[in-house]
Design a protein around this motif. Structure first.
Motif, short mmCIF file in Angstrom:
data_model
loop_
_atom_site.label_atom_id
_atom_site.label_comp_id
_atom_site.label_asym_id
_atom_site.label_seq_id
_atom_site.Cartn_x
_atom_site.Cartn_y
_atom_site.Cartn_z
N UNK A 139 0.84 -1.21 0.00
CA UNK A 139 0.00 0.00 0.00
C UNK A 139 0.87 1.26 0.00
N UNK A 140 1.96 1.23 0.82
CA UNK A 140 2.87 2.38 0.86
C UNK A 140 3.51 2.62 -0.51
N UNK A 141 3.90 1.52 -1.18
CA UNK A 141 4.52 1.64 -2.50
C UNK A 141 3.54 2.25 -3.50
N UNK A 142 2.30 1.81 -3.44
CA UNK A 142 1.28 2.35 -4.35
C UNK A 142 1.05 3.83 -4.09
N UNK A 143 1.03 4.21 -2.78
CA UNK A 143 0.84 5.62 -2.44
C UNK A 143 2.01 6.46 -2.93
N UNK A 144 3.25 5.93 -2.79
CA UNK A 144 4.43 6.66 -3.26
C UNK A 144 4.39 6.83 -4.77
N UNK A 145 4.03 5.77 -5.48
CA UNK A 145 3.93 5.84 -6.94
C UNK A 145 2.89 6.87 -7.37
N UNK A 147 1.88 9.42 -5.61
CA UNK A 147 2.40 10.75 -5.27
C UNK A 147 3.39 11.23 -6.34
N UNK A 148 4.29 10.32 -6.78
CA UNK A 148 5.26 10.68 -7.82
C UNK A 148 4.56 11.07 -9.12
N UNK A 149 3.49 10.33 -9.44
CA UNK A 149 2.73 10.66 -10.66
C UNK A 149 2.14 12.06 -10.56
N UNK A 150 1.59 12.39 -9.40
CA UNK A 150 0.97 13.71 -9.20
C UNK A 150 2.01 14.82 -9.28
N UNK A 151 3.20 14.58 -8.67
CA UNK A 151 4.27 15.57 -8.72
C UNK A 151 4.71 15.79 -10.17
N UNK A 152 4.82 14.68 -10.92
CA UNK A 152 5.21 14.77 -12.33
C UNK A 152 4.22 15.60 -13.13
N UNK A 153 2.93 15.40 -12.84
CA UNK A 153 1.90 16.16 -13.55
C UNK A 153 2.01 17.66 -13.23
#
Length: 205
Positions: A139-145, A147-153
């Motif tokens: 779950x933590x890995x999915x949340x981090x991924x 979050x990274x996607x949102x930062x990239x956007x």
């Protein structure tokens, strides 16, 4: 298993008592057929019916307690009934015992209905400590991924906005320079007219 006393249901003379061991949802016609069948049933057939009813109530009890059951554990299977009753499974067939088979079908339908209506224990509550730790990591890995996607956007949007602003600034500057060139050209034309009117010679270098 708790024992149903079918001998108490059907007297030795074959007279049916007022109460019966069948669940209330069983239709009257099927109940009448079962009662008629029981009046002449063999000991093995009566024992098989006992096992069917005991199995039904055991499954219902587990469902009500929200115990997780596999598919084969939440249905009455005639081959298993025959094994528990110690009779040959060939004796419990649609041809030899149609009333019993009809009862089993109705009981299984009711079991499945209750199974769908009753909430079972969540799969998460049955996980071991290691499994819970693995699930938490996932779950933590999915949340981090995510979050990274949102930062990239966000960065992409900011970059696009910056490029747009820069292009607009250059366009405005270019328009200003073009206006200055036009103004200088006008001034140059005016000077040429003045020089010509005064008959001044332009010395070429």
């Amino acid at each position: 298993m708790s024992k149903f006393q079918l001998d108490n249901f059907i007297s030795k003379t074959g007279n049916v008592e007022k109460s019966d061991p069948f669940p209330d949802f069983i239709e009257s016609e099927l109940k009448d057929n079962l009662i008629g069948w029981l009046s002449s049933a063999t000991d093995k057939q009566s024992k098989s019916l006992n096992v069917v009813l005991e199995t039904y109530h055991e499954i219902i009890s587990k469902i009500e307690k929200k115990i997780d059951l596999k598919i084969n554990e939440r249905k009455i299977i005639l081959s298993r009934v025959a094994e528990i009753a110690r009779v040959d499974k060939s004796n419990l067939t649609e041809r030899r015992t149609p009333e019993l088979c009809a009862l089993v079908r109705e009981l299984n339908i009711e079991i499945q209905r209750l199974w769908k209506l009753t909430s079972r224990k969540s799969k998460t509550t049955q996980l071991t400590k290691n499994e819970l730790a693995q699930e938490l990591t996932r779950v933590k890995r999915e949340l981090a991924n995510e979050r990274d996607k949102n930062i990239g956007k966000i960065l992409t949007a900011l970059l696009n906005n910056s490029i747009y602003s820069e292009k607009k600034t250059l366009a405005d500057k270019n328009a200003q320079l073009e206006n200055e060139v036009i103004e200088l050209q006008k001034q140059n034309a005016q000077l040429k007219v003045l020089l010509k009117s005064h008959n001044l010679k332009i010395v070429k270098n």
